[in-house]
Design a protein around this motif. Structure first.
Motif, PDB file in Angstrom:
ATOM      1  N   PRO A  46       0.934  -1.413   0.093  1.00 39.39           N
ATOM      2  CA  PRO A  46      -0.155  -0.245   0.452  1.00 39.39           C
ATOM      3  C   PRO A  46       1.041   0.977   0.043  1.00 39.39           C
ATOM      4  CG  PRO A  46      -0.363  -1.191   2.336  1.00 39.39           C
ATOM      5  CD  PRO A  46       0.514  -1.813   1.179  1.00 39.39           C
ATOM      6  N   LEU A  47       1.997   1.491   0.543  1.00 35.86           N
ATOM      7  CA  LEU A  47       3.068   2.250   0.432  1.00 35.86           C
ATOM      8  C   LEU A  47       3.662   2.489  -1.108  1.00 35.86           C
ATOM      9  CD1 LEU A  47       4.448   2.618   3.673  1.00 35.86           C
ATOM     10  CD2 LEU A  47       2.659   3.483   2.583  1.00 35.86           C
ATOM     11  N   GLN A  48       2.787   1.589  -1.982  1.00 41.44           N
ATOM     12  CA  GLN A  48       3.907   1.730  -3.604  1.00 41.44           C
ATOM     13  C   GLN A  48       3.121   3.268  -3.722  1.00 41.44           C
ATOM     14  OE1 GLN A  48       4.132  -2.967  -4.804  1.00 41.44           O
ATOM     15  NE2 GLN A  48       3.676  -1.238  -6.474  1.00 41.44           N
ATOM     16  N   GLN A  49       3.961   4.025  -5.352  1.00 45.99           N
ATOM     17  CA  GLN A  49       4.208   4.958  -5.120  1.00 45.99           C
ATOM     18  C   GLN A  49       2.569   5.051  -6.510  1.00 45.99           C
ATOM     19  OE1 GLN A  49       5.758   7.935  -5.878  1.00 45.99           O
ATOM     20  NE2 GLN A  49       6.368   7.244  -3.833  1.00 45.99           N
ATOM     21  N   GLU A  50       1.628   5.810  -6.345  1.00 46.87           N
ATOM     22  CA  GLU A  50       0.530   5.530  -6.907  1.00 46.87           C
ATOM     23  C   GLU A  50       0.767   5.106  -8.815  1.00 46.87           C
ATOM     24  OE1 GLU A  50      -1.784   8.640  -6.617  1.00 46.87           O
ATOM     25  OE2 GLU A  50      -2.167   8.310  -4.471  1.00 46.87           O
ATOM     26  N   GLU A  51       1.630   5.813  -9.006  1.00 49.57           N
ATOM     27  CA  GLU A  51       2.218   4.454 -10.682  1.00 49.57           C
ATOM     28  C   GLU A  51       1.870   3.532 -10.364  1.00 49.57           C
ATOM     29  OE1 GLU A  51       2.875   8.094  -8.945  1.00 49.57           O
ATOM     30  OE2 GLU A  51       4.652   7.513  -9.730  1.00 49.57           O
ATOM     31  N   THR A  52       2.454   3.034 -10.149  1.00 44.55           N
ATOM     32  CA  THR A  52       3.279   1.689  -9.815  1.00 44.55           C
ATOM     33  C   THR A  52       1.842  -0.024  -9.482  1.00 44.55           C
ATOM     34  OG1 THR A  52       3.807   1.055  -7.910  1.00 44.55           O
ATOM     35  CG2 THR A  52       5.452   1.797  -9.626  1.00 44.55           C
ATOM     36  N   VAL A  53       0.365   0.902  -9.318  1.00 42.81           N
ATOM     37  CA  VAL A  53      -0.513   0.275  -8.282  1.00 42.81           C
ATOM     38  C   VAL A  53      -1.923   0.763  -9.468  1.00 42.81           C
ATOM     39  CG1 VAL A  53       0.414  -0.574  -6.876  1.00 42.81           C
ATOM     40  CG2 VAL A  53      -0.931   1.588  -6.758  1.00 42.81           C
ATOM     41  N   GLN A  54      -1.875   1.576 -10.225  1.00 48.00           N
ATOM     42  CA  GLN A  54      -2.562   1.826 -10.715  1.00 48.00           C
ATOM     43  C   GLN A  54      -4.183   0.761 -11.558  1.00 48.00           C
ATOM     44  OE1 GLN A  54      -3.953   4.759 -12.658  1.00 48.00           O
ATOM     45  NE2 GLN A  54      -2.252   5.369 -10.661  1.00 48.00           N
ATOM     46  N   GLY A  55      -3.628  -0.564 -11.527  1.00 49.88           N
ATOM     47  CA  GLY A  55      -4.839  -2.016 -11.793  1.00 49.88           C
ATOM     48  C   GLY A  55      -5.224  -1.564 -10.515  1.00 49.88           C
ATOM     49  N   ALA A  56      -4.328  -2.025  -9.963  1.00 51.42           N
ATOM     50  CA  ALA A  56      -5.395  -2.315  -8.161  1.00 51.42           C
ATOM     51  C   ALA A  56      -5.916  -0.712  -7.313  1.00 51.42           C
ATOM     52  CB  ALA A  56      -4.290  -2.256  -7.269  1.00 51.42           C
ATOM     53  N   LEU A  57      -6.180   0.541  -8.471  1.00 55.13           N
ATOM     54  CA  LEU A  57      -6.674   1.502  -8.267  1.00 55.13           C
ATOM     55  C   LEU A  57      -8.017   1.540  -8.401  1.00 55.13           C
ATOM     56  CD1 LEU A  57      -3.995   4.543  -7.276  1.00 55.13           C
ATOM     57  CD2 LEU A  57      -4.602   2.803  -5.661  1.00 55.13           C
ATOM     58  N   GLU A  58      -7.714   1.213 -10.075  1.00 50.79           N
ATOM     59  CA  GLU A  58      -8.705   1.018 -10.627  1.00 50.79           C
ATOM     60  C   GLU A  58     -10.206   0.037 -10.128  1.00 50.79           C
ATOM     61  OE1 GLU A  58      -7.564  -0.413 -14.643  1.00 50.79           O
ATOM     62  OE2 GLU A  58      -9.420  -0.335 -15.526  1.00 50.79           O
ATOM     63  N   LEU A  59      -9.078  -0.898 -10.119  1.00 46.60           N
ATOM     64  CA  LEU A  59      -9.956  -1.920  -9.715  1.00 46.60           C
ATOM     65  C   LEU A  59     -10.994  -1.855  -8.089  1.00 46.60           C
ATOM     66  CD1 LEU A  59      -9.465  -5.730  -8.673  1.00 46.60           C
ATOM     67  CD2 LEU A  59     -10.196  -4.665  -6.790  1.00 46.60           C
ATOM     68  N   MET A  60     -10.433  -0.565  -7.530  1.00 46.94           N
ATOM     69  CA  MET A  60     -11.339  -0.455  -6.148  1.00 46.94           C
ATOM     70  C   MET A  60     -12.337   1.299  -7.160  1.00 46.94           C
ATOM     71  SD  MET A  60      -8.614  -0.320  -3.302  1.00 46.94           S
ATOM     72  CE  MET A  60      -6.876   0.673  -4.001  1.00 46.94           C
ATOM     73  N   TYR A  61     -11.853   1.632  -8.182  1.00 47.33           N
ATOM     74  CA  TYR A  61     -12.255   2.437  -8.158  1.00 47.33           C
ATOM     75  C   TYR A  61     -13.899   1.996  -8.589  1.00 47.33           C
ATOM     76  CZ  TYR A  61     -13.846   6.946 -10.750  1.00 47.33           C
ATOM     77  OH  TYR A  61     -14.315   7.894 -11.151  1.00 47.33           O
ATOM     78  N   ASP A  62     -13.558   0.957  -9.583  1.00 55.34           N
ATOM     79  CA  ASP A  62     -14.311   0.591 -10.437  1.00 55.34           C
ATOM     80  C   ASP A  62     -15.512  -0.355  -9.442  1.00 55.34           C
ATOM     81  OD1 ASP A  62     -13.795   0.976 -12.449  1.00 55.34           O
ATOM     82  OD2 ASP A  62     -13.058  -0.952 -13.505  1.00 55.34           O
ATOM     83  N   LEU A  63     -15.130  -0.850  -8.220  1.00 53.87           N
ATOM     84  CA  LEU A  63     -15.796  -1.801  -6.981  1.00 53.87           C
ATOM     85  C   LEU A  63     -16.378  -0.133  -7.063  1.00 53.87           C
ATOM     86  CD1 LEU A  63     -17.210  -3.621  -5.725  1.00 53.87           C
ATOM     87  CD2 LEU A  63     -15.105  -3.540  -4.333  1.00 53.87           C
ATOM     88  N   GLN A  64     -15.789   0.887  -6.574  1.00 54.35           N
ATOM     89  CA  GLN A  64     -17.356   1.682  -6.184  1.00 54.35           C
ATOM     90  C   GLN A  64     -18.481   1.909  -6.549  1.00 54.35           C
ATOM     91  OE1 GLN A  64     -13.724   4.154  -3.873  1.00 54.35           O
ATOM     92  NE2 GLN A  64     -14.427   5.358  -5.014  1.00 54.35           N
TER      93      GLN A  64
END
Ligand SMILES: *Cc1c(COP(=O)(O)O)cnc(C)c1O
Length: 487
Positions: A103-121
């Motif tokens: 979870p402390l990784q830079q946002e650019e490196t975890v776009q897929g995970a963020l996208e998954l959470m965004y889509d879930l929302q």
């Protein structure tokens, strides 16, 4: 040794026996005393059990067989949605790109995970009819508290400091009044009428300009759909209060009706119930909260947003109630819920609701001749029976619950809601087959017959479990923190 007297892991211990092999130390050895501040180092080594790998595997496998879980048997615990956890969820949650990121990784490196959470929302917004959703809260009760803190912040932002009361129906889940109290509100109980629904006259009586919110579980814990929601919304909004929807068990209405369309301002969902996260044993859970537009400024920060094609956490939220959970909630449960929603699709989710309601009504009608049915109307995902007929024969609902263990079933929720005498609250869920439902019904019918013919069989149950009746409160009041060897 019989199955009944399984040894404690401490009793299996043999000095010097180990269950692991570590590589040889290839760095300088340091004592704990050199590394830790004074006063933090044990004087004596802890007395840990010393066992082999095989011993420990067998020990925990044996213990797990004594436990009851959704994967081992039918689990009709009302107000809990103990349903099947699809195994594809587990495969997806273990994908390297999801399981091995930090979870402390830079946002650019975890776009897929963020996208998954965004889509879930986005999916949850669509399912609930709300304008924004946060995935931060770790459980249903945590979501309730988060929602109430937002409602408080909303009132205070309007200079409205006298809204001290939260109204909770007497049929509400116990976490509702508890969350209201933890959020600093006074709870006011509103009665249910003869029909099991909130009594509108009583509601009108308790509502005034000190009302911060009404918390409503719908369907309520009696399994009944609150039919007068639009009137209730009018009453609460009429005095400037907010409407909170406890959506822990949304599988009774999902894809059929949306809290947002009924006038609710805040809703929480339990991803570990309706959306198939593994559930029980203390978590991890996930209790996302959805809000209408006027509450959006108060969402816990950070808020996950999409900006210039990038997913990012927005911390510039001056009116936010603040962070409610480290990082952005329990990611693993979000992955499972997302997988479930995507694999079911909109038609699948609608079928879930239909089967949850069908299964509950089927079971209710088949059991009605043998037990009292306090609310004789269609139920949603769960229903309540009363054991008052059996009580007259000297058999209590607790005895019935214990007897079910002999048939291999986890008992339903009992003695709740409080307004039903000798209550049994049964939630079969949508994931059980007709054969499973029938087998449980047959067990219940047999128990009802035993209550008439051989009541002692029920009164003395369980007969087949390792331990008979436990002291229901002693374990909570006096936990065993340390194993003491008998001298
Ligand atoms: C389970 C449940 C809750 C509480 O959820 P937790 O995740 O256990 O905190 C709240 N309301 C209802 C109706 C529930 O069924």
């Amino acid at each position: 040794m019989s199955k009944k007297d399984q040894k404690l892991i401490f009793e299996m211990s043999q000095p010097g026996r180990i269950g692991y092999s570590l590589p040889e130390l290839d760095v300088p050895r340091k004592d704990a005393a050199e590394l830790l501040p004074d006063g933090y180092v044990r004087e004596e080594a802890p007395e840990l059990p010393e066992v082999s790998e095989l011993d420990i595997m067998r020990h925990y496998t044996a213990l797990s067989k004594r436990n009851h879980g959704v994967d081992s048997g039918f689990y009709p615990l009302g107000s809990c949605t103990m349903k099947y956890n699809p195994k594809i969820n587990e495969d997806i949650a273990r994908l390297d790109g999801l399981a091995h990121i930090h979870p402390l990784q830079q946002e650019e490196t975890v776009q897929g995970a963020l996208e998954l959470m965004y889509d879930l929302q986005e999916h949850l917004k669509e399912i609930t009819g709300m304008d924004e959703v946060t995935l931060q809260p770790a459980a249903g009760a945590h979501g309730e508290w988060t929602g109430l803190m937002m409602i408080r912040a909303f009132h205070e932002a309007n200079g409205d400091f006298n809204r001290t009361k939260v109204i909770v129906p007497d049929s509400a889940h116990g976490t509702n009044p508890a969350s209201a109290a933890v959020a600093g509100f006074e709870t006011v109980t509103v009665k249910s009428g003869e029909d099991g629904l909130v009594d509108l006259e009583d509601l009108k009586r308790v509502v005034d300009e000190t009302t911060a919110a009404l918390m409503l579980t719908n369907p309520n814990t009696l399994g009944l759909f609150e039919e007068n929601i639009l009137e209730m919304a009018e009453i609460i909004h009429g005095v400037g209060g907010k409407l909170y929807y406890d959506g822990a068990n949304l599988n009774a209405v999902m894809s059929k009706a949306r809290p947002g369309d009924m006038g609710f301002d805040v809703v929480h969902l339990n991803l570990h119930k309706t959306f198939t996260g593994p559930h029980g044993g203390g978590g991890p859970g996930s209790g996302p909260v959805g809000v209408k537009a006027d509450l959006m400024p108060f969402l816990p920060k950070p808020v996950l947003v999409k900006k210039d094609g990038m997913y990012q956490f927005d911390n510039e939220r001056p009116q936010s109630i603040g962070r409610v959970k480290p990082f952005y909630g329990n990611f693993g449960i979000n992955v499972r819920a997302y997988t479930y929603i995507r694999s079911m699709g909109p038609d699948g989710l609608k079928a879930v609701t239909e089967y949850a309601v069908l299964n509950a009504n089927y079971m209710m009608r088949r059991l009605a001749p043998y037990f009292d049915l306090p609310y004789n109307r269609h139920s949603k995902h769960e229903f309540v029976l009363s054991g008052r007929r059996q009580k007259k024969l000297g058999v209590r609902t607790l005895d019935i619950a214990k007897r079910l263990l002999d048939f291999g079933y986890h008992p339903p929720t009992i003695y709740f809601p409080l307004n039903v005498e000798e209550c049994m609250m049964i939630e079969p869920t949508e994931t059980e087959s007709k054969e499973t439902l029938d087998a449980f019904i047959e067990a219940m019918i047999q128990i009802a017959k035993e209550a008439e013919e051989t009541p002692e069989v029920v009164q003395e149950a369980p007969h087949t479990t390792v331990i008979g009746r436990l002291d229901e409160t002693l374990a909570a009041r006096k936990p065993v923190l340390r194993y003491e060897k008998e001298q």
